[in-house]
Scaffold this motif. Structure first.
Motif, mmCIF file in Angstrom:
data_model
loop_
_atom_site.group_PDB
_atom_site.id
_atom_site.type_symbol
_atom_site.label_atom_id
_atom_site.label_comp_id
_atom_site.label_asym_id
_atom_site.label_seq_id
_atom_site.Cartn_x
_atom_site.Cartn_y
_atom_site.Cartn_z
ATOM 1 N N THR A 183 -61.198 -21.334 61.714
ATOM 2 C CA THR A 183 -62.621 -21.267 61.439
ATOM 3 C C THR A 183 -63.298 -20.293 62.395
ATOM 4 N N ARG A 205 -68.421 -24.695 57.230
ATOM 5 C CA ARG A 205 -67.298 -24.030 57.898
ATOM 6 C C ARG A 205 -67.163 -22.650 57.297
ATOM 7 N N PRO A 253 -64.501 -19.794 57.229
ATOM 8 C CA PRO A 253 -63.138 -19.452 57.640
ATOM 9 C C PRO A 253 -63.029 -17.991 58.058
#
Lengths: 308, 252, 306
Positions: B12, B35, B37
């Motif tokens: 992340t 989140r 990535p």
């Protein structure tokens, strides 16, 4: 000697003059504050000096109307210069003002020092701190003189002149109150509503200049700046209503002026010192103390939380 | 509340947990979990007032958050700042400032030069290269105010490129720019993604979301949906974010 | 007189005179260069408030030094007092703008007038206390090189050199903070510290300038060279150098003039020299000057017609 016999000739005229000058300056100061132009008062009070000196050098006369015209002309020249410098250099208004008023004040000082314009009864110190204490009413003998036409005729000439100017400034503000407030709040809307905002803007500058000029010869540049800025700023921290802000600022200005004059004249004596201190300075300090108090406990001192 | 897509922390770039920001006691964004990535390009979309810019600014610590945690590359954001570059919607600078285009880009090299370090020929060349990637090399000697809005936007992106950040955050990079600028910017952003960098951008033009971005975060004060563009950028979710259903250009 | 002026300009007017005009030149150099950053950070009028807020400190320092039996006119002592009240003024200015709804310019004017008023009250106290000889503090209002001591000139010159050295070190951080404070913060620059450093450098220029230019007009030495230099260059480094050069020239010429013409107040002379440079630049600067812009417009109009 009774209290009146000393107070009326020596303290009352400076006190009244200080109060009038304070009212004349504080009233337009409210609009300068809301228009983000507070430092214009600083600039105006500095450019009065070269105006007065030049008027004297050109005409050889030190009469009040001549001085007034010279000072107003200098104010007009300086506001044109400030605007011109902003356009020519892209400088921010503060810097453009700083360049203009320092140059004009420097010119005034040089003219004064090199041309023998001492006959104007003006020196640089006088221009800075004024001569409030010198404006005494020699022929007054006590409270009774206030009803004596012969004695009244010998009042310092600054007093009636300032009274007229103050009345004119307050009258103009009252007359144009509505367009002034609209143009100050929202210039774009004012334009669309048919209010000539350029003239309003010039008018505010003109009234400020008039206040600075009228107050200058009596109270000096320092008090002019203090009264243009401090009482409106204090009132701004006390209320959200413009009419109330105006009323409060006038009350604070008058209170600072009256109390400051009395303190300057009598506090050192009460402390056992054999002299008095500058009345203009005391009034300025007092108005600053009032602002400090409002900034600490004023009910409307905080900014509204910023919207995103 | 929508669960954040479960991705291992190591992969992340930016992780936002329970972030709430208020102006004057009114929450602007509330309980944001997201989140981002590594190596992806995410569009943050939502209606006006949804809190998109606020989310970015709070994530970067530019506005204070009431609650929540933000970590970049596994570290608190303040620590990871050297790896992050940010391009505001329109830089609020004095356009009369005595700075040429190349001077502005060189400001992006500050972490390398520091207070006293020399601006070496290699660093100067790097700044010129960043400008060139946005097609602005010819404008290096111009004063910054003498450019068009789109050109200025490209210069500020070049300044961010000079930072060689691993995470690039942009607030409406395409707002009010011409087509040439838009295509120059998107080319650079796609190249960054190809290098494994992470890009997050607030985006307004729903028509280009699918072409430009591989992930979306739909926001309207809360997270409405988050995930790959192909599965998340659907009429139903977008309608939920925008509060209407007149979105015929978006796949159902 | 011309010969005397030439002598003074070429540092041939005697050792003391040479030191005074060297000090004024270094002061002008430092103030011009620092002022370039102060003006770009839009703190021009803050420095005016700062300058006026030195007056009560000058008066109090004089009283304190005289009360302890020392020479009330010791420049270093007066400057310490001046620095303390100016710092107090800055603190209150910051408090007013941070904790109240007052706009910055109103807060600036309020601090300026209040502190200046306090200074005038203290000056009248000094004038009235019989401390033997006249205090000579009026020279701090409009500047005066008359009666300047050798040690004063050395203090000013050394102070100017220190300011320039610090500015050289901090230039990059100051430039980035002035251009885009948000980005500067993201790049790890402590912008609060940078702003504080700039204010302190400005204050140092103000203090050193009190004796030569005076507190009413010192702000001109910070602003006018900066605006003048801006007309000639688009690069901040060049602008700062040029502004310093203009300040140095004006300081040197003004101090030399006032050595030859003792009645001429030094401050106004220096200010009018910088203002002349400004006006000439507004007219003649290439690119941004009025004449150059008029020529460009005319050429474009001719192109359109062709």
């Amino acid at each position: 000697m009774t209290f009146g016999a000393e107070f009326v000739p020596l303290t009352l005229p400076p006190l009244v003059i200080a109060v009038l000058a304070a009212l004349a300056c504080a009233a337009p100061g409210n609009f300068l504050l809301l228009r983000g132009q507070s430092m214009l008062g600083d600039a105006m009070s500095h450019v009065v000096l070269p105006g007065i000196v030049t008027a004297f050098l050109l005409t050889g006369s030190a009469a009040q109307p001549v001085m007034l015209a010279g000072a107003l002309a200098a104010a007009a020249v300086s506001s044109a210069l400030i605007e011109g410098i902003r356009r020519a250099t892209g400088a921010d208004p503060g810097a453009a003002m700083g360049v203009t008023f320092t140059a004009m004040f420097a010119l005034g000082v040089l003219l004064l020092e090199t041309s023998g314009a001492g006959a104007v009864h003006l020196d640089v110190e006088h221009a800075l701190y004024g001569n409030l204490e010198g404006l005494i009413w020699i022929d007054a003998t006590g409270w009774a003189s206030l009803a004596d036409p012969a004695a009244l005729a010998t009042l310092p000439p600054e007093l009636p002149a300032l009274a007229i100017a103050t009345a004119a400034i307050l009258g103009a503000l009252a007359l144009f109150w509505r367009p002034l407030t609209i143009a100050t709040f929202d210039e774009g809307f004012a334009n669309s509503a048919g209010i000539p905002t350029r003239w309003i803007s010039a008018g505010v500058t003109g009234l400020t200049a008039l206040a600075a000029v009228a107050a200058f010869s009596a109270v000096g540049s320092i008090l002019t700046i203090a009264m243009l800025i401090c009482p409106p700023a204090t009132a701004r921290l006390l209320t959200d209503s413009l009419p109330r802000q105006m009323a409060l600022s006038l009350a604070i200005a008058a209170l600072s002026a009256a109390l400051g004059t009395v303190i300057a004249g009598y506090l050192p004596l009460a402390l056992g010192l054999g002299f008095s201190v500058s009345a203009s300075g005391s009034i300025a300090v007092l108005s600053g103390i009032f602002l400090g108090l409002a900034a600490t406990i004023g009910p409307r001192r905080r900014r509204l939380a910023a919207a995103p | 509340m929508v669960d954040p897509t479960p991705i291992p922390v190591a992969e992340t770039a930016l992780a936002v947990t329970g972030l709430t920001v208020s102006y004057a006691a009114l929450p602007v964004v509330e309980g944001i979990n997201a989140r981002f990535p590594k190596g992806t390009m995410t569009a943050i979309i939502g209606p006006n007032g949804a809190g998109k810019s606020t989310l970015l600014k709070a994530a970067l610590g530019l506005v204070p958050a009431v609650a929540g945690e933000v970590r970049a590359f596994g570290q608190p954001v303040a620590k990871a700042m050297p790896r992050i570059a940010y391009v505001p919607q329109r830089a609020a600078v004095d356009w009369e400032f005595p700075a040429r285009v190349i001077d502005v880009v060189q400001m992006g090299l500050y972490r390398k030069t520091g207070l006293l370090g020399r601006m070496t020929p290699a660093l100067k060349a790097q700044a010129v290269d960043c400008l060139a990637r946005l097609g602005m090399a010819d404008f290096a000697q111009r004063q910054i105010g003498a450019l068009s809005g789109g050109q200025q936007q490209r210069v500020f992106l070049a300044r961010a490129l000079a930072q060689e950040a691993d995470l690039m955050i942009l607030d409406e990079p395409f707002a009010g720019v011409d087509a040439a600028t838009e295509s120059a910017i998107i080319t650079v952003l796609h190249a960054l993604r190809a290098e494994g960098k992470t890009v997050i951008a607030v985006h307004h033009d729903l028509a280009t979301v699918s072409a430009y971005f591989d992930r979306v975060l739909l926001l309207n004060r809360r997270v409405i949906a988050e995930g790959p563009t192909t599965t998340t950028f659907r009429r139903a979710t977008v309608a939920e974010a925008y509060g209407n259903t007149l979105l015929t250009s978006i796949p159902a | 007189m011309t010969a005397d002026l030439l002598q003074a300009l070429l540092f041939q007017g005697g050792y003391n005179a040479a030191l005074v005009s060297l000090g004024a030149a270094l002061l002008g150099l430092a103030a011009g260069a620092v002022g370039a950053f102060t003006t770009l950070r839009r703190r021009a009028l803050t420095s005016d408030a700062m300058a006026h807020a030195t007056l009560p400190g000058i008066g109090l320092a004089f009283l304190a030094m005289a009360a302890f039996g020392g020479d009330g006119r010791n420049l270093a002592g007066l400057l310490i007092g001046a620095g303390l009240t100016a710092a107090l003024g800055l603190y209150w200015l910051q408090r007013l703008t941070d904790t109240t709804r007052l706009p910055e310019d109103a807060a600036t004017g309020a601090i300026l007038s209040t502190f200046y008023g306090a200074g005038i009250v203290i000056l009248t106290v000094i004038q009235n206390l019989s401390l033997g000889r006249p205090a000579g503090l009026e020279g701090f209002l409009l500047g005066s090189t008359a009666g300047m001591l050798k040690s004063d000139a050395i203090l000013i010159a050394a102070g100017g050199a220190v300011i320039l050295a610090l500015l050289l070190i901090l230039r990059r951080a100051l430039a980035m903070t002035a251009f885009d404070p948000g980005h500067a913060r993201l790049m790890g620059i402590n912008t609060r510290a940078a702003d504080m450093a700039l204010l302190l450098l400005t204050l140092a220029c103000v203090l050193l300038g009190l004796r030569v230019v005076g507190l009413i007009l010192i702000v001109a030495l910070l602003i006018t060279p900066a605006l003048t230099a801006r007309l000639w260059s688009d690069r901040i480094g060049v602008v700062a150098l040029l502004a310093g050069g203009i300040g140095a020239f004006a300081g040197h010429l003004g101090a030399s003039l006032s050595l030859v013409l003792p009645d001429l107040p030094t401050g106004p002379a220096i200010v009018l020299i910088t203002f002349t440079a400004f006006l000439l630049s507004v007219l003649f600067a290439p690119g941004r000057g009025l004449i150059a812009r008029a020529l460009t417009r005319a050429r474009q109009a001719a192109l359109v017609r062709a």
